[in-house]
Design a protein around this motif. Structure first.
Motif, PDB file in Angstrom:
ATOM      1  N   VAL A  40      37.337  21.237  -1.149  1.00  0.00           N
ATOM      2  CA  VAL A  40      38.625  20.909  -0.543  1.00  0.00           C
ATOM      3  C   VAL A  40      38.306  20.404   0.860  1.00  0.00           C
ATOM      4  O   VAL A  40      37.727  21.128   1.669  1.00  0.00           O
ATOM      5  CB  VAL A  40      39.562  22.140  -0.468  1.00  0.00           C
ATOM      6  CG1 VAL A  40      40.856  21.785   0.231  1.00  0.00           C
ATOM      7  CG2 VAL A  40      39.831  22.702  -1.865  1.00  0.00           C
ATOM      8  N   TYR A  42      39.471  17.708   4.382  1.00  0.00           N
ATOM      9  CA  TYR A  42      40.607  17.272   5.197  1.00  0.00           C
ATOM     10  C   TYR A  42      40.249  15.972   5.883  1.00  0.00           C
ATOM     11  O   TYR A  42      39.150  15.829   6.421  1.00  0.00           O
ATOM     12  CB  TYR A  42      40.959  18.354   6.222  1.00  0.00           C
ATOM     13  CG  TYR A  42      41.237  19.682   5.558  1.00  0.00           C
ATOM     14  CD1 TYR A  42      42.504  19.994   5.095  1.00  0.00           C
ATOM     15  CD2 TYR A  42      40.213  20.603   5.345  1.00  0.00           C
ATOM     16  CE1 TYR A  42      42.754  21.198   4.450  1.00  0.00           C
ATOM     17  CE2 TYR A  42      40.453  21.812   4.704  1.00  0.00           C
ATOM     18  CZ  TYR A  42      41.730  22.098   4.261  1.00  0.00           C
ATOM     19  OH  TYR A  42      41.972  23.275   3.611  1.00  0.00           O
ATOM     20  N   SER A  51      44.382  26.471   5.768  1.00  0.00           N
ATOM     21  CA  SER A  51      45.489  25.915   4.996  1.00  0.00           C
ATOM     22  C   SER A  51      45.900  26.851   3.873  1.00  0.00           C
ATOM     23  O   SER A  51      45.079  27.550   3.294  1.00  0.00           O
ATOM     24  CB  SER A  51      45.085  24.562   4.415  1.00  0.00           C
ATOM     25  OG  SER A  51      43.941  24.706   3.603  1.00  0.00           O
ATOM     26  N   LEU A  53      47.333  26.431   0.303  1.00  0.00           N
ATOM     27  CA  LEU A  53      47.529  25.394  -0.699  1.00  0.00           C
ATOM     28  C   LEU A  53      48.429  25.885  -1.829  1.00  0.00           C
ATOM     29  O   LEU A  53      48.271  27.006  -2.318  1.00  0.00           O
ATOM     30  CB  LEU A  53      46.185  24.949  -1.269  1.00  0.00           C
ATOM     31  CG  LEU A  53      45.185  24.388  -0.261  1.00  0.00           C
ATOM     32  CD1 LEU A  53      43.888  23.997  -0.953  1.00  0.00           C
ATOM     33  CD2 LEU A  53      45.766  23.211   0.495  1.00  0.00           C
ATOM     34  N   ASN A  58      44.526  30.416   0.597  1.00  0.00           N
ATOM     35  CA  ASN A  58      43.831  29.581   1.570  1.00  0.00           C
ATOM     36  C   ASN A  58      42.995  28.522   0.856  1.00  0.00           C
ATOM     37  O   ASN A  58      42.499  28.752  -0.252  1.00  0.00           O
ATOM     38  CB  ASN A  58      42.915  30.433   2.449  1.00  0.00           C
ATOM     39  CG  ASN A  58      43.697  31.252   3.441  1.00  0.00           C
ATOM     40  OD1 ASN A  58      44.647  30.759   4.044  1.00  0.00           O
ATOM     41  ND2 ASN A  58      43.310  32.495   3.621  1.00  0.00           N
ATOM     42  N   GLY A  59      42.805  27.387   1.524  1.00  0.00           N
ATOM     43  CA  GLY A  59      42.061  26.280   0.935  1.00  0.00           C
ATOM     44  C   GLY A  59      40.680  26.669   0.457  1.00  0.00           C
ATOM     45  O   GLY A  59      40.255  26.274  -0.629  1.00  0.00           O
ATOM     46  N   VAL A 153      44.809  16.298   2.500  1.00  0.00           N
ATOM     47  CA  VAL A 153      43.972  17.301   1.840  1.00  0.00           C
ATOM     48  C   VAL A 153      43.389  16.610   0.614  1.00  0.00           C
ATOM     49  O   VAL A 153      44.126  16.061  -0.215  1.00  0.00           O
ATOM     50  CB  VAL A 153      44.777  18.549   1.427  1.00  0.00           C
ATOM     51  CG1 VAL A 153      43.869  19.592   0.823  1.00  0.00           C
ATOM     52  CG2 VAL A 153      45.552  19.116   2.609  1.00  0.00           C
ATOM     53  N   TYR A 155      40.920  16.821  -2.769  1.00  0.00           N
ATOM     54  CA  TYR A 155      40.391  17.765  -3.759  1.00  0.00           C
ATOM     55  C   TYR A 155      39.393  17.025  -4.646  1.00  0.00           C
ATOM     56  O   TYR A 155      39.764  16.061  -5.309  1.00  0.00           O
ATOM     57  CB  TYR A 155      41.525  18.296  -4.633  1.00  0.00           C
ATOM     58  CG  TYR A 155      42.720  18.828  -3.854  1.00  0.00           C
ATOM     59  CD1 TYR A 155      42.845  20.173  -3.593  1.00  0.00           C
ATOM     60  CD2 TYR A 155      43.719  17.971  -3.402  1.00  0.00           C
ATOM     61  CE1 TYR A 155      43.940  20.667  -2.889  1.00  0.00           C
ATOM     62  CE2 TYR A 155      44.821  18.443  -2.706  1.00  0.00           C
ATOM     63  CZ  TYR A 155      44.920  19.791  -2.445  1.00  0.00           C
ATOM     64  OH  TYR A 155      46.003  20.261  -1.756  1.00  0.00           O
TER      65      TYR A 155
END
Length: 160
Positions: A40, A42, A51, A53, A58-59, A153, A155
């Motif tokens: 993940v 940014y 973050s 998500l 959290n991310g 964000v 992925y």
């Protein structure tokens, strides 16, 4: 005879308006299966981010999560690993689809469902732009605002 023609025309119109495009059908077939969310990231701003998500975790909790997409009934799940005490690990069931976009990249969208495939939060869901998709890799992106500045964000998934 004219009445039958009108009925057939209306039926054909309804069927074609409900069908999905060939591109979306191919994307759904490619997405079908098991994926690992490897990273993940940014983009669009400097610094480190904490973050949350999908209103879930959290991310960093999502890194290493496994995602399962079943194309024939549009359901699936993702599993957050329980290796970290900060992350609430476990399985989350989802209903997913691909939304065709006339102006840009198509979107993968999903919402949470329960074990009986009923929506958990009504019409609340998430849309992620499909940046790239192949038989082995998938990259999705969502745009958010952080202190009034746009941040993306990103992925990165690998197919299992």
């Amino acid at each position: 005879m004219m009445k039958n023609s009108i009925v057939l025309f209306v039926c054909a119109l309804v069927l074609t308006s409900c069908s999905i495009s060939k591109d979306v059908r191919e994307q759904r077939k490619t997405i079908n299966g098991n994926w690992v969310l490897e990273n993940v990231g940014y983009e669009g701003s400097e610094g480190s981010f904490k973050s949350m998500l999908f209103n879930d975790a959290n991310g960093f909790c999502f890194e290493g999560s496994t995602w399962y997409f079943l194309e024939n009934n549009s359901t699936g799940s993702y599993t957050i690993p329980t290796s970290n005490s900060v992350c609430a690990g476990g399985v989350r069931n989802i209903r997913w689809s691909v939304l065709e976009s006339e102006s840009g990249n198509d979107k993968l969208q999903f919402k949470y469902i329960d074990e009986k495939k009923k929506d958990l939060y009504g019409r609340t869901g998430y849309r992620l732009e499909i940046l790239s998709l192949s038989a082995s890799q998938m990259t999705l992106k969502s745009d958010v605002n952080v202190d009034g500045s746009p941040v993306s964000v990103v992925y990165n998934f690998t197919k299992q």
